[in-house]
Design a protein around this motif. Structure first.
Motif, PDB file in Angstrom:
ATOM      1  N   VAL A   1       2.724  -5.877  -8.407  1.00 25.91           N
ATOM      2  CA  VAL A   1       3.411  -5.186  -7.314  1.00 25.91           C
ATOM      3  C   VAL A   1       2.395  -4.402  -6.483  1.00 25.91           C
ATOM      4  O   VAL A   1       2.427  -4.417  -5.244  1.00 25.91           O
ATOM      5  CB  VAL A   1       4.508  -4.239  -7.857  1.00 25.91           C
ATOM      6  CG1 VAL A   1       5.125  -3.438  -6.729  1.00 25.91           C
ATOM      7  CG2 VAL A   1       5.587  -5.033  -8.568  1.00 25.91           C
TER       8      VAL A   1
ATOM      9  N   THR B   1       1.482  -5.210  -2.632  1.00 23.83           N
ATOM     10  CA  THR B   1       1.754  -4.181  -1.636  1.00 23.83           C
ATOM     11  C   THR B   1       0.505  -3.845  -0.831  1.00 23.83           C
ATOM     12  O   THR B   1       0.573  -3.602   0.373  1.00 23.83           O
ATOM     13  CB  THR B   1       2.292  -2.913  -2.330  1.00 23.83           C
ATOM     14  OG1 THR B   1       3.334  -3.291  -3.212  1.00 23.83           O
ATOM     15  CG2 THR B   1       2.820  -1.927  -1.329  1.00 23.83           C
TER      16      THR B   1
ATOM     17  N   TRP C   1      11.850  -5.547  -1.461  1.00 23.68           N
ATOM     18  CA  TRP C   1      10.415  -5.535  -1.754  1.00 23.68           C
ATOM     19  C   TRP C   1       9.651  -4.893  -0.603  1.00 23.68           C
ATOM     20  O   TRP C   1       8.579  -5.335  -0.225  1.00 23.68           O
ATOM     21  CB  TRP C   1       9.882  -6.939  -2.046  1.00 23.68           C
ATOM     22  CG  TRP C   1      10.458  -7.551  -3.257  1.00 23.68           C
ATOM     23  CD1 TRP C   1      11.426  -8.502  -3.317  1.00 23.68           C
ATOM     24  CD2 TRP C   1      10.118  -7.261  -4.630  1.00 23.68           C
ATOM     25  NE1 TRP C   1      11.712  -8.818  -4.628  1.00 23.68           N
ATOM     26  CE2 TRP C   1      10.915  -8.070  -5.446  1.00 23.68           C
ATOM     27  CE3 TRP C   1       9.213  -6.381  -5.241  1.00 23.68           C
ATOM     28  CZ2 TRP C   1      10.852  -8.042  -6.839  1.00 23.68           C
ATOM     29  CZ3 TRP C   1       9.145  -6.359  -6.610  1.00 23.68           C
ATOM     30  CH2 TRP C   1       9.952  -7.179  -7.400  1.00 23.68           C
TER      31      TRP C   1
ATOM     32  N   GLU D   1       9.856   0.726  -1.539  1.00 26.57           N
ATOM     33  CA  GLU D   1      10.592   0.370  -2.759  1.00 26.57           C
ATOM     34  C   GLU D   1       9.614   0.002  -3.865  1.00 26.57           C
ATOM     35  O   GLU D   1       9.776   0.407  -5.021  1.00 26.57           O
ATOM     36  CB  GLU D   1      11.528  -0.812  -2.470  1.00 26.57           C
ATOM     37  CG  GLU D   1      12.661  -0.439  -1.546  1.00 26.57           C
ATOM     38  CD  GLU D   1      13.443  -1.651  -1.056  1.00 26.57           C
ATOM     39  OE1 GLU D   1      14.410  -1.446  -0.318  1.00 26.57           O
ATOM     40  OE2 GLU D   1      13.077  -2.791  -1.396  1.00 26.57           O
ATOM     41  N   ASN D   2       8.575  -0.750  -3.489  1.00 19.03           N
ATOM     42  CA  ASN D   2       7.561  -1.114  -4.475  1.00 19.03           C
ATOM     43  C   ASN D   2       6.908   0.126  -5.056  1.00 19.03           C
ATOM     44  O   ASN D   2       6.617   0.182  -6.252  1.00 19.03           O
ATOM     45  CB  ASN D   2       6.486  -1.983  -3.823  1.00 19.03           C
ATOM     46  CG  ASN D   2       7.033  -3.318  -3.400  1.00 19.03           C
ATOM     47  OD1 ASN D   2       8.153  -3.669  -3.748  1.00 19.03           O
ATOM     48  ND2 ASN D   2       6.242  -4.059  -2.644  1.00 19.03           N
TER      49      ASN D   2
ATOM     50  N   TRP E   1      17.652  -5.028  -2.517  1.00 16.61           N
ATOM     51  CA  TRP E   1      16.239  -4.833  -2.816  1.00 16.61           C
ATOM     52  C   TRP E   1      15.440  -5.753  -1.909  1.00 16.61           C
ATOM     53  O   TRP E   1      15.638  -6.956  -1.930  1.00 16.61           O
ATOM     54  CB  TRP E   1      15.967  -5.158  -4.288  1.00 16.61           C
ATOM     55  CG  TRP E   1      14.589  -4.788  -4.714  1.00 16.61           C
ATOM     56  CD1 TRP E   1      13.520  -5.634  -4.804  1.00 16.61           C
ATOM     57  CD2 TRP E   1      14.101  -3.504  -5.077  1.00 16.61           C
ATOM     58  NE1 TRP E   1      12.408  -4.937  -5.210  1.00 16.61           N
ATOM     59  CE2 TRP E   1      12.729  -3.636  -5.381  1.00 16.61           C
ATOM     60  CE3 TRP E   1      14.682  -2.230  -5.159  1.00 16.61           C
ATOM     61  CZ2 TRP E   1      11.946  -2.551  -5.782  1.00 16.61           C
ATOM     62  CZ3 TRP E   1      13.904  -1.163  -5.555  1.00 16.61           C
ATOM     63  CH2 TRP E   1      12.563  -1.329  -5.868  1.00 16.61           C
TER      64      TRP E   1
ATOM     65  N   PHE F   1       7.142 -11.855  -3.793  1.00 18.59           N
ATOM     66  CA  PHE F   1       7.454 -11.068  -4.990  1.00 18.59           C
ATOM     67  C   PHE F   1       8.503 -11.758  -5.856  1.00 18.59           C
ATOM     68  O   PHE F   1       8.399 -11.745  -7.081  1.00 18.59           O
ATOM     69  CB  PHE F   1       7.918  -9.663  -4.605  1.00 18.59           C
ATOM     70  CG  PHE F   1       6.805  -8.796  -4.096  1.00 18.59           C
ATOM     71  CD1 PHE F   1       5.820  -8.334  -4.950  1.00 18.59           C
ATOM     72  CD2 PHE F   1       6.728  -8.458  -2.763  1.00 18.59           C
ATOM     73  CE1 PHE F   1       4.783  -7.547  -4.490  1.00 18.59           C
ATOM     74  CE2 PHE F   1       5.702  -7.657  -2.296  1.00 18.59           C
ATOM     75  CZ  PHE F   1       4.734  -7.202  -3.163  1.00 18.59           C
TER      76      PHE F   1
END
Lengths: 184, 670, 180
Positions: B369, B373, B244, B248-249, B242, B394
């Motif tokens: 998130v 982002t 971030w 993915e976010n 993962w 994050f």
């Protein structure tokens, strides 16, 4: 999560509308922009005084050799596809400024071998100006280079005046040279 | 021959657009004139759309299979050397085809929803159909006019460019379809939310239906995210799962709000609370799913997953997103208050308030998130500066939130509805809390030195113990009252409370997953060394000996394959073969990690550059407990399956009355 | 301790408590055993092994705080690209020459801008992004608390009050609750 009072406007409704508006304006503004552009903190600061080997020879090239001239320092490599796109722009630009003693073009051959660079120039046309060799890519780190090609415009007094990320066009080249020529 | 086949696909998709438009018009007419015949027509149109779009997808897949390079999309994303598996799955290997898959799922879910809810939701059905038809139109216009996968080129290309080598992995077959299924799955609850807002009613039947669909979408999204993590773990070669990354976010945000919904819907079910809030959560979850699509495809954010940026397409998706948001949030603001019942939270210490805090944490996590982002974009637009917000940020800000969520995971399910008291809480949780503190202290002696890690270990122990003790307590009481053995008591309790026990299993799965995350995140060992033949390196309980490196060939690539012997401290031995592949068609190089996967951890070896003297830069990871993440996922799946085996209750009458509603919301129904 | 425990939890017998504690320690062992083995092995490792030096560890810390310029969203440390390799080499040289981690990070920041850092420095306008989660958590907590009290909820410290089903003992209420 509201109380059951019909026709009253609640604060969360304003907030929701506000947040959505902000996000959509942000996205709309974000759509048109150039994602490649990253401002350089070096602009307005003295350029790194490099001393590198000249491509295809053992001579040295130093920044101080060009004192009093506007230096157009172009990073290129034989393995870089976009460099092919801007090659004719550089050839044209160097020709146009051939008589201008205040403007000096300089190539920096980045992470390449002399042989590959030479055959690239043989195919695409030789620059009428020298290229320095940055085989390790160390000089690129000094100048904060993100990728190939990138071009720096250094003023007469050795200050980084402008930078362009990505392939040049004739318009950008002329505009930036003018801009940096005007600098003290 | 197959040139005409792709034309059939284009024709079918165009026809589907016309049918979806027809369906919208028919629904509107049927609502205007209360003419059910029109509604039947719309229903048939939507079911037929599924057939047509299946045909549309099939023609693309078939063109890949028969290597028809007169189809532009096929020519751009496959090659005659590409193995069959990847030609079958290349449909979703790039932008145009993956949207087609999106649309296909939407059509499939629409058809299913229209078929199974036709009888049970006659009053909501027109609005559900209207919403879903409108969504289909939005996607079909985009596919047909701005990102058409059916485009042909004449003359055909001699051979295709290749599928992105990073995608040439069996993971491609599973991750994107599962993820899209999750995203699109939220469209059905969304349609029901719109229906509830228009009708001013969200009754018992509505709760049952939206919860089931959301649970389905949630579990597929969870699986999609975890499959993606697993794929990244073994394919990208940086030892993690993962990163971030913005994309993915984008998948995590709807997951967070969807999870919040699955919890808060319980309060509406049991106590008639939070009706407007639940509708808000569904709308937000679906809007965030669409936002994910926008972020990936518009080039607004740069990411590893980004498809070729195209502002024209971005502008369309943005307009579509605005339309969806204006209509749905507009309805919520305009009519949301009609859903509210008279019920109130009666006590501070109750399941209801625990659920509120749970929702607060999940929504806060989603907002964080989202802001993280979008922050680089906002800063660039406002000040012109470019910044990055990535993993270090994050990890730092999300960890405390996640700990709060884990704590509530232990408390919430064990606090009764309506009312409990602090004293009862103390009685209930003193022992697990005490033991958990003990575990946390013990963990510090065993090498845990990060505060977050220690807290996480303690909290996991707390939730585990509290839950087990609650089940034990329940089983004992059941044994006493029925005189049965403990095992039959447990079975009877669980089978009579499938939701509750399914939920417990899901929570246990999440605990296992968290153990995996903590183990691999905080106790990871990694070294980067330059290895000559015969050189040794240590990672976890393993000693590795670098043997040799040499050339090798695959079906459509050549590679440098290294041989590395390992020896466990208990004497076991074996060999790993990490490699670096070069795909000649695109000239791309990929690193293939070699992984020795065990229950207690993974040994993970990746090759870097070779030096001229025959030594290789090698990165070796010891990722303790990383497999627990995937095991936890399976437990979660099991729990959801268990909860879903509960048959939806048959409620007499077409639209059910909420359990203890006073009828005020009924009166407002259209 | 045991008296306390029995008093607090009338439904849990001593045997169950012992069983649970055992289970707990099994779990604890399972989780931490891979860590213990690390600790042991590091001590016994022999001198022929290639090991990461203190410098390499420092390089890792710095390199994972810098963003790879040609990749998207990957740190230099995680990236296999040529530029990232060269940057790691430079970081290693500078650290070996006695520069601090912060100085090395500043070196890159001065040349590449804040974009090269994996997360923005908590300075100038960027403190906003760091303060926001704290702010959001506080506001969220206060909002939920206020919402609960505003909707008339009482702090039910008094156990005998109230006539609804929650006034049964907590143990039973969790059992008998039927979810649909």
């Amino acid at each position: 999560m509201t109380k059951t009072q019909p026709r009253t406007v609640h604060w969360w409704q304003f907030m929701l509308v506000g947040i959505l508006l902000f996000m959509f304006i942000l996205f709309a503004a974000g759509l048109g922009r150039d994602t490649k552009f990253i401002p350089s903190p070096l602009i307005g600061k003295p350029a790194f005084a490099f001393d590198i080997r000249k491509l295809g020879s053992d001579e040295r090239i130093k920044l101080e050799d060009f004192k009093g001239k506007v230096v157009i320092m172009n990073y290129w490599a034989s393995w870089c596809a976009s460099c092919r796109d801007e090659h004719h722009v550089l050839l044209g630009g160097a020709k146009a400024y051939a008589d201008n003693k205040n403007v000096q073009f300089l190539g920096i051959n980045h992470k390449d071998t002399d042989e590959a660079a030479d055959s690239f120039l043989e195919r695409m046309g030789r620059f009428p100006y020298p290229s320095g060799v940055d085989a390790q890519g160390r000089l690129a780190l000094e100048f904060g280079v993100y990728g190939m090609p990138e071009t720096f415009f250094i003023s007469k007094s050795g200050i980084v005046g402008a930078k362009h990320i990505g392939p040049l066009t004739a318009e950008i080249l002329n505009a930036k040279i003018k801009q940096v020529e005007a600098m003290q | 021959m197959s040139g005409s086949l792709i034309e059939i696909g284009l024709g079918a998709t165009s026809l589907a657009l016309i049918l979806a438009l027809c369906a919208m018009v028919c629904v509107c007419i049927s609502l205007q004139r209360t003419a059910p015949a029109f509604l039947h027509t719309a229903r048939h149109a939507l079911i037929l759309n599924f057939v047509l779009l299946t045909l549309g997808c099939f023609t693309i897949v078939w063109s890949f299979v028969v290597k028809d390079y007169s189809v532009l999309y096929v020519a751009q994303n496959s090659n005659s050397q590409l193995p069959l598996l990847y030609r079958l799955t290349a449909l979703w290997g790039a932008h145009e085809g993956s949207l087609m898959l999106w649309l296909w799922f939407l059509a499939a879910f629409t058809a299913v929803a229209v078929l199974i809810h036709w009888k049970t939701h006659p009053l909501s059905m027109p609005y559900v159909m209207l919403t879903l038809a409108a969504l289909q139109i939005g996607f079909m216009v985009f596919i047909l006019f701005l990102s058409n996968p059916f485009v042909e080129i004449h003359p055909a290309m001699a051979d295709g460019r290749d599928l992105n080598p990073l995608l040439q992995d069996p993971g491609l077959a599973f991750h994107p379809p599962t993820l899209y299924m999750g995203y699109v799955g939220f469209s059905i609850p969304f349609a029901f939310a719109i229906a509830a807002l228009v009708r001013g009613q969200s009754g018992r039947e509505w709760v049952v239906t939206t919860r089931r669909w959301t649970l389905f979408a949630w579990v597929t999204l969870t699986s999609g995210i975890l499959l993606g993590g697993y794929w990244a773990y073994y394919e990208l070669g940086w030892g993690g799962y993962w990163a971030w990354d913005p994309v993915e976010n984008a998948s995590l945000m709807p997951w967070l709000t969807g999870t919040a919904f699955l919890h808060s819907i319980m309060a509406q079910d049991q106590r008639n609370l939070f009706q407007t809030w639940n509708v808000f959560l569904i709308i937000t979850t679906f809007a965030l799913s669409l936002l994910g699509t926008f972020l990936v495809r518009s080039g607004v954010l740069t990411s590893v997953h980004s498809f070729a940026a195209d502002p024209g397409r971005g502008a369309y998706i943005l307009l579509f997103l605005i339309a969806v948001a204006v209509i749905s949030y507009g309805l919520l603001i305009w009519r949301g208050h009609r859903l509210v019942g008279p019920a109130k939270i009666s006590h501070m210490v109750s399941r209801e308030s625990a659920l509120l805090y749970n929702n607060m944490l999940f929504v806060a996590a989603a907002i964080i998130v989202l802001t993280g982002t979008l922050y680089p974009l906002a800063i660039e637009v406002l000040t012109g500066e470019r910044v990055s917000v990535a993993a270090p940020y994050f990890n730092k800000v999300m960890a405390p939130l996640m700990l709060g969520i884990v704590l509530l995971m232990g408390l919430g399910p064990l606090i009764p509805w309506r009312k409990s008291s602090l004293k009862k809480l103390r009685d209930q949780f003193a022992l697990p809390a005490g033991l958990a503190v003990l575990v946390a202290i013990v963990s510090t002696f065993l090498g845990a030195n990060d505060l977050i890690a220690i807290l996480a270990i303690g909290l996991v122990a707390f939730v585990f113990l509290a839950t087990i003790m609650d089940i034990v307590r329940a089983v004992k009481a059941h044994m006493k009252s029925t005189d049965r053995s403990w095992s039959s008591s447990l079975v009877s309790l669980a089978s009579n409370n499938q939701r509750r026990y399914g939920g417990f299993i899901v929570h246990m799965g999440v605990l296992v997953l968290i153990i995996g995350v903590v183990g691999s995140g905080f106790f990871r060992e990694e070294t980067t060394v330059t290895l000559k033949p015969e050189a040794q390196v240590q990672a976890g309980p393993y000693t590795l000996t670098f043997m040799s490196i040499g050339p090798s060939r695959g079906p459509n690539y050549s590679e440098r394959l290294a041989t590395v012997n390992w020896k466990h401290e208990n004497g076991e031995t074996g060999t790993l073969t990490p490699s670096k592949r070069t795909y000649p068609v695109t000239g791309t190089v990929t690193t293939e990690a070699a992984i020795l996967s065990t229950f207690l951890g993974d040994l993970y070896v990746v090759l870097g550059n070779e030096t001229t003297q025959g030594s290789v830069v090698t990165r070796v990871f010891w990722n303790p407990l990383v497999n627990w993440i995937w095991i936890g996922w399976m437990v979660v799946l099991l729990g959801v399956l268990f909860a879903m085996t509960k048959r939806a209750p048959k409620i007499i009458g077409s639209q059910a009355t909420p359990k203890d509603a006073t009828g005020s919301s009924e009166a407002l129904a259209t | 301790m045991s008296v306390f425990r029995i008093k607090m939890l009338p439904h849990i017998s001593k045997r169950t408590a012992i069983g649970l504690t055992g289970l707990l320690f099994c779990l604890c062992w399972l989780v931490t055993s891979p860590l213990v083995s690390i600790a042991q092995e590091t001590e016994t490792s022999t001198s022929t092994l290639q090991e990461e030096t203190a410098l390499e560890k420092q390089v890792r810390v710095v390199a994972s705080k810098l963003r790879c310029p040609v990749c998207q969203g990957e740190s230099i440390y995680d990236s296999h690209s040529q530029v990232a390799l060269e940057m790691k080499k430079l970081i290693s040289e500078q650290l070996a020459a006695g520069r601090s981690e912060l100085e090395v990070l500043t070196y890159f920041q001065e040349r590449y801008g804040n974009y090269i850092l994996m997360s923005p420095p908590a300075k100038g306008i960027h403190w906003v992004i760091w303060a926001f989660p704290v702010f959001l958590g506080l506001i969220g907590f206060l909002f939920v608390y206020q919402y609960i009290t505003a909707s008339g909820a009482k702090r039910s410290l008094d156990e005998t009050a109230g006539s609804d089903k929650a006034s049964q003992s907590t143990g039973k209420s969790t059992i008998e609750e039927l979810h649909l």
